[in-house]
Design an enzyme around this catalytic site. Structure first.
Site, mmCIF file in Angstrom:
data_model
loop_
_atom_site.group_PDB
_atom_site.id
_atom_site.type_symbol
_atom_site.label_atom_id
_atom_site.label_comp_id
_atom_site.label_asym_id
_atom_site.label_seq_id
_atom_site.Cartn_x
_atom_site.Cartn_y
_atom_site.Cartn_z
ATOM 1 N N HIS A 11 -17.892 -8.754 19.806
ATOM 2 C CA HIS A 11 -18.438 -9.166 18.515
ATOM 3 C C HIS A 11 -17.438 -10.011 17.711
ATOM 4 O O HIS A 11 -16.233 -10.018 17.978
ATOM 5 C CB HIS A 11 -18.813 -7.933 17.688
ATOM 6 N N GLU A 88 -19.293 1.147 20.351
ATOM 7 C CA GLU A 88 -17.858 1.353 20.519
ATOM 8 C C GLU A 88 -17.549 2.845 20.620
ATOM 9 O O GLU A 88 -18.414 3.695 20.353
ATOM 10 C CB GLU A 88 -17.102 0.720 19.332
#
Length: 254
Positions: A11, A88
């Site tokens: 990201h 994550e």
């Protein structure tokens, strides 16, 4: 020709990336710079036709994936699929707190946490309370490969498709474990008893990407054309990894 191409994209920069805090499941948005990175990543991939785009649901990854999706040609633009398997590592009670490399001598983990101190933990089995260890993340990544990637391979083989290219937009530690899980299925590594070193593929910067191509070590015969669809045969696939970076990184100085 490879059966499948996978591009793992980290990201763009989030507001928490600027604060040096534990940011796993804490849902921080992209920073202004991160928005520019996401847009640049979309432009860089605009001439790369993706058949699938799969993303973590966390804002920093989802908005990066959305920018990549919108830059695809409208006539062939794939659906954006979100899954928690690509989130994550969960840092539990440490989420949003400052991280540190230093520990106070003589204090246990729990004593550090009671004082509001959250130093980096040692070892793959260690976890913050209510969070995940690296081994937990590894197990989730293996589940992700099994549930997200293997079905696409089966479909490609069954339907004899080509030009299948999957973008997976996720996070630094998760991508590391996803790539390790994928390489663990590589036929040459398995046949030689080679292990994938821990953290070998960590360190992707914001909007950096890693690409893997998947082929099969054993082709189906005319007598048994569907044998490649079962898991035993898929475990004989060949995986080649190539790491590079998007044009969006040219603007990065951090």
């Amino acid at each position: 020709m490879p059966i499948l191409i996978l591009t793992f994209v980290r990201h763009g920069e989030s507001v928490d990336n600027l604060r040096d805090v534990w940011a796993g499941w804490k849902d921080a948005p992209l920073s202004n710079h991160g928005m520019n990175q996401a847009k640049a990543a979309g432009e860089a991939f605009s001439s790369t036709p993706f058949s699938h785009i799969i993303t973590s649901p966390l804002l920093r990854a989802y908005d990066t994936a959305k920018a990549i999706q919108l830059a695809q040609p409208e006539s062939t633009r794939p659906e954006l699929v979100s899954t928690p398997l690509l989130k994550e590592q969960n840092f539990g009670i440490a989420e949003g707190n400052k991280w540190s490399l230093e520990r106070q001598r003589g204090l246990s983990d729990e004593e550090h946490w009671a004082k509001g101190l959250f130093p980096v933990l040692d070892g793959r089995k260690a976890r913050f309370r209510e969070g995940e260890s690296l081994d937990d993340l590894r197990d989730r990544a293996r589940q992700g490969v099994k549930e997200l990637i293997v079905p696409i391979i089966r479909d490609v083989v069954r339907e004899k498709k080509d030009n299948v290219h999957v973008a997976l937009v996720s996070h630094g530690l998760c991508i590391c474990e996803l790539v390790a899980a994928l390489l663990a299925l590589d036929y040459e590594r398995r046949s030689k008893g080679l292990e994938v070193p821990d953290r070998e593929y960590a360190g992707l910067r914001n909007t950096a990407w890693t690409r893997a191509t998947i082929d099969l070590a054993v082709r189906p015969s005319r007598q048994h054309p569907t044998q490649l669809i079962n898991d035993k045969r898929l475990h004989r696939m060949l995986v080649k990894l190539r790491r590079t970076r998007t044009a969006s990184q040219r603007s990065q100085s951090k």
